[in-house]
Design an enzyme around this catalytic site. Structure first.
Site, PDB file in Angstrom:
ATOM      1  N   GLY A   1       0.166  -1.581   0.053  1.00  0.00           N
ATOM      2  CA  GLY A   1       0.046   0.337  -0.080  1.00  0.00           C
ATOM      3  C   GLY A   1       0.622   1.443  -0.443  1.00  0.00           C
TER       4      GLY A   1
ATOM      5  CB  ILE B   1       0.488   1.985  11.808  1.00  0.00           C
ATOM      6  CG1 ILE B   1       1.840   1.501  12.070  1.00  0.00           C
ATOM      7  CG2 ILE B   1       0.731   4.074  11.502  1.00  0.00           C
ATOM      8  CD1 ILE B   1       2.444   2.232  13.104  1.00  0.00           C
TER       9      ILE B   1
ATOM     10  CD  GLU C   1      -4.390  11.824  23.844  1.00  0.00           C
ATOM     11  OE1 GLU C   1      -5.160  12.065  23.456  1.00  0.00           O
ATOM     12  OE2 GLU C   1      -3.182  12.064  23.522  1.00  0.00           O
TER      13      GLU C   1
ATOM     14  CG  HIS D   1      -6.221  11.530  20.275  1.00  0.00           C
ATOM     15  ND1 HIS D   1      -5.005  10.643  20.789  1.00  0.00           N
ATOM     16  CD2 HIS D   1      -5.543  10.700  19.033  1.00  0.00           C
ATOM     17  CE1 HIS D   1      -4.553  10.881  20.253  1.00  0.00           C
ATOM     18  NE2 HIS D   1      -4.279  11.205  18.897  1.00  0.00           N
TER      19      HIS D   1
END
Lengths: 288, 395, 288, 395
Positions: free
Chosen positions: C18, C96, C209, C246
């Site tokens: 890819g 990933i 976070e 996120h």
């Protein structure tokens, strides 16, 4: 001593309000079996034969310290019921109903293994420790306390074997019905190992039949046993590939034939009986 | 229970497992018409519930419609492995590059589901397993394990697939697994799985055996005309009658009617009769806790069978009770009458009640008991079996 | 020494054909990462950047003894790919892609646990051991070999922290991106424990976070650590209950707020940095 | 993302979880008509994507159609917890015996699915958990564990169900679990779950939050009009525009346009701006590896926002490359033009190439770069943030 069940077992009946459940609860009670409770979802609070009925197994365990269950329910509800018992902490479950789907029983086996629960059946006549407790549908008349253990896939064969042992004075420690369904909770291996450890059991009669692979798998256990094992196999003259009532009794491949089973037993050192009357003749040779 | 090839292929196509657009023919004319429509050589396959059909002459080829009609007629008027051929499945004949094998079954030793791929198909897989075990690749799964497509990929690679064909073939493996689970199968096989010269995978044959005990979960099968049946072969008329009454019953080729309680002693009693020189006419199981009416019907099946010369009855009451048993026998004696000699042993749960029922009935109607000998726990079952053999020999 | 990855790691790239897979394979190779193979179902036999491409991971393990994988695939194929790697015997998988369904990732965690495989991500920038190996998408320029370990849920924050450590002469042992998705393969706990055991790592910077509970859960691990831990929490001024890119950064209940995270870190004895420039100021106090 | 009550109830009824036959009203007239048809007192519930609706005045009752119209008008012209009310759900008012609670959610500490039952419903479950934890019964399951109905029975018993109601309520638990799994939910709640005076269980409210990342598995939801949205509240026009461009974007109430690379620094950069005395006007994430065109559009969102006084740009190239970044900025500068002052820091993957692109473009068109300050790795990001705050204060 005995295996799996005795007079201290605290037994519940799952499906106690059904016809068969109630009938056999009465019989089991009459035999002296300590039945502490029963279940029937939606009927919690009722009583059957003076035994309290609960909606769930967890209540039976919480209120009566139950450790053993006998299941009298239609096949399609069995998986659910057995797994409920397993999760509630029941340590020994006897599954009387027949025709339980294979995948259901494979799921039951997996869950039982996780929790170390012992499951007998499906399609078993149950288990009896003569003089102490009778779980299931076995007729009292065939059994007498004694010194031989029996294990069989068939209820009727258990009765005939025990009847023979009772009438010839040997009697039985515990008689175990593995059940006739294709996938079983316990196998010959499991039960033979328990008999080997039981002090009171001096010899074991195991009765197999065509179909499945349980008899062949027992070979390694029998080889290691110190006690005499008498083996009997049904279906020597059965036609191949036809369903003989027991779903398990379909001859599939080489492993399932009567010949392969007889061969396995013989090689393992078991003594083969052709008819029930051969059993006392073989036992006579041992000083038990 | 086993499905016919054409039934299994219906299910295959629901799961997008590629099959040829074949057609079932029940007459010579239908076969001819299919060949005319196809305009290519065709293959005709007898639809029977048994393996080894090819070797037994159940698969034929035809180049022309005329020949197709002739071959169809040959198949439809013959028996293959003892089974009459009522239907044939017609397919276009394909240009085959390679024949492969794919199968899924239950491993009852380890309680697993096993997916098998073999690069040599079109032959008996047991044969290959013996001769060239390395040609077979197996993946074993727990009952609740989902099937990850990469296992399909791994098996497809074993079958030599590459590039786009690798994806196509792994999808077929995944679909076959889904089919197996969906219908509670005990066995699903594609043997042969064709790889055609133009690079397509097509199920050449389709075998499926389902778990009879899980059929209640699949009412849609009955709607497709897939009803319960033996693992091999169709039922006899008497077997169908018994099924209608929900009595597990099987015709055998001897002359002693077997009326045993419990499947276990059914099988063992069959052996006993053989040991004593007799031959049973049937296998029968009463099922758990039969009603008196059902027991009476069981006796009707035996007494009305012209091949039966004597009846061997054994009842050790467990879940089935001796009182119900005695009631059933009495109903039969009264309403139907026993024309064959019968020897019977009855003991177990409620035996006292059973004996009482027999005694009272005999007092009232001694004549209906004339062909029957009744024993209790005092007589070993072996003697009863021996007596049945004697009775049959006397006729 | 370093954690999880070094110059001896034998790495494969799942999805090597890819666009992103190929681009970052080239970068990882240029960094010196030992990439031995790649996968792309249906493209087995091809080559990408002279690296052999296979259809399956099992071939990569069989032919190249691969032990580590970096996944560059669309989110919907990730579960399948990671579990393939796990079953093939890969011991460390870096995921990933972002936006992996929660239930998929929970399934991945279960399978990984069964086999003892370590999974990083999803939505991680990867992991780098400066000077040895760079797995993922992290920019080389930020990193220098050194003595501080870093662990963060965000790629960009990893870069800024490493950049700060590199420019102030501390450098990094290994920098780990946990990933920003709501369910992660590894957590602060797992990585902090590895840093504690790594001889070369003298201190750890962890950057959390808002959202999720990973920072709160790390409390018990930090308490037991002998090495200084510097903690940083993003989202002190974030509006509650809105998705901030996120998926994990949704404030759900009391556990997920910046305040609860800061409190957990402070109570565990971590040293709090507000901006990156605070990090070297804190490190100065320790003799590392 | 969260569903409206009426949407969640549509899914409930697909899974046979009992709801009242309510109706959505968007006007006073529709509300009146529903009350007339019902011929009973009704309840009117504001449809907003937020909890605590009851306390905030979002639930009203009406005894007559006239009153229903008045109450509807009140609700439809107000905001509840800051959200304008566009729809109300009308239900017949029930005779309530008891209010219970049922919920399923994810336990992210232990990676389990948790099924909760509480015998005190209609109030905040967190509140009960603090005050009377024994009223809550929990069952925790592995992700791949099937839900056995006896767990439903156990929870139903905890809720006081007996007899036939025990079976009905356990079936509701099972159905709720199936619904949770079917739609990849993160949360499903029935609070309150009514037990009516006539012994029926009915979902009084319905809350569902789905896993946005699994929406691709449920195209049928879009067909029902259930589209992706915030966890709380609807989107602003600019947020909708950004969504059209597939840019994660959120309006905040400050004046500094935030153009950060990566969501992590997006959140942290927001804090930095606050530390230095500024206030961000937005949150934005570029997503993995944005194209130059997308980056240009991101800048359009900022530059066209009248509230924005200065722009803070930060790019640490990871999966997003600095060359693409520079190209995107240049496209924006050329085609749109920058009207606000912007300070930018760029480093990371392909930074040399990014710097080259800026230099060449500046050589050609120096005028378009007049509002922009570009820095590299040598300047700490804190200084850039501080500069952005300064630039905003100068306007």
């Amino acid at each position: 001593m005995a295996i799996l069940v005795d007079k201290s077992s605290k037994v519940i009946v799952q499906g106690i309000t059904g016809g068969a459940g109630k009938f056999h609860t009465e019989r089991m009670l009459a035999y002296g079996t300590k039945i502490v409770a029963g279940t029937s979802p939606g009927k919690g609070g009722e009583k059957v034969l003076d035994i309290p009925v609960y909606d769930t197994v967890e209540e039976c365990v919480a209120n009566h310290d139950a450790d053993t269950s006998v299941v009298f329910l239609p096949a399609r509800f069995v998986m659910e019921a057995v797994i409920e018992a397993i999760y509630a902490g029941i340590k020994f479950v006897v599954v009387i109903p027949e025709h339980i789907p294979i995948s259901d029983m494979m799921t039951v086996r997996k869950e039982a293994q996780k929790f170390g629960t012992i499951v007998l059946g499906g399609n078993t006549a149950g288990i009896i420790t003569p003089g102490e407790a009778n779980l299931g549908i076995m007729p009292d008349i065939a059994f007498k306390p004694g010194r031989v253990g029996t294990v069989s896939r068939s209820g009727s064969l258990t009765y005939y074997v025990a009847d023979t042992l009772s009438r010839t004075g040997y009697g039985e420690t515990t008689c175990v019905g593995l059940g006739g369904d294709p996938v079983l909770g316990s196998t010959f291996n499991d039960i033979l190992a328990l008999f080997e450890k039981d002090e009171k059991t001096k010899a074991v009669v195991m009765v197999g039949e065509i179909g499945g692979v349980y008899e062949e798998m027992a070979k390694t256990t029998i080889e290691k046993m110190s006690k005499p094992v008498i083996g009997m196999i049904g279906g020597i003259f059965a036609p191949p590939g036809k369903r003989m009532g027991h779903a398990g009794a379909i001859v599939e491949g080489e492993m399932g034939t009567a010949q392969s089973k007889l061969k396995a037993l013989e090689e393992a050192g078991a003594h083969i009986a052709k008819t029930f009357l051969d059993i006392p003749k073989i036992l006579e040779k041992f000083n038990i | 229970m086993r499905l016919y090839e054409y039934e299994a292929k219906q299910l295959f196509s629901q799961f997008n497992i590629p099959i040829t657009s074949g057609q079932v023919a029940e007459t010579k004319e239908q076969a001819k018409a299919f060949a005319e429509k196809t305009k290519k050589p065709v293959v005709l396959k007898a639809q029977i519930l048994s393996g080894g059909r090819g070797k037994a002459g159940g698969v034929k080829f035809a180049d022309t419609p005329l020949e197709a009609g002739t071959r169809a007629e040959e198949l439809l008027t013959t028996s293959i492995k003892g089974f009459p051929v009522n239907k044939i499945l017609m397919d276009e004949k394909l240009d085959i590059e390679k024949e492969l094998y794919l199968g899924i079954t239950l491993d009852r030793v380890n309680y697993k589901i096993v997916v098998l791929a073999c690069s040599e198909g079109g032959v008996e897989i047991e044969e290959v397993a013996r001769r060239n075990p390395h040609l077979i690749k197996k993946i074993s799964l727990d009952v609740d394990q989902r099937f990850f497509p990469f296992w399909g990929m791994s098996l497809a690679r074993h079958l030599g697939a590459k590039g786009e064909n690798l994806k196509k073939l792994s999808q077929i493996v995944v679909s076959l697994f889904n089919l197996f689970k969906q219908y509670d199968a005990k066995l699903v096989e594609i043997n042969p799985l064709f790889l055609t010269k133009d690079g397509r995978y097509i199920a050449g044959d389709a075998r499926m055996s389902l778990d009879d005990d899980a059929l209640f979960r699949h009412p849609e099968l009955a709607e497709m005309g897939i009803e319960i049946r033996h693992e091999e072969g169709e039922m006899t008329e008497r077997e169908k009658l018994a099924r209608g009454w929900e009595i597990p019953y099987l015709d055998l080729d001897g002359d002693i009617g077997m009326f045993p309680g419990g499947a276990g002693f059914g099988i063992m009693g069959n052996d006993f009769i053989h040991y004593f020189g007799g031959k049973p006419a049937n296998f029968m199981d009463s099922g758990g806790g039969p009603s008196p009416e059902r027991l009476a019907r069981m006796l009707i099946l035996l007494d009305e069978n012209p091949k039966v010369k004597a009846i061997f009855g054994a009842r050790f009451g467990g879940i089935s009770r001796c009182d119900d048993f005695a009631k059933g026998v009495v109903i039969f004696l009264k309403e139907h009458g026993l024309t064959k000699p019968m020897v019977l042993r009855m003991t177990g749960n409620m035996w006292q009640e059973g004996v009482r029922i027999f005694q009272e009935s005999k007092k009232e109607h001694p004549e209906i008991f004339k062909n029957i000998e009744i024993h209790g726990i005092e007589t070993p079952i072996e003697e009863i079996a021996q007596r049945a053999v004697e009775l049959a020999k006397q006729r």
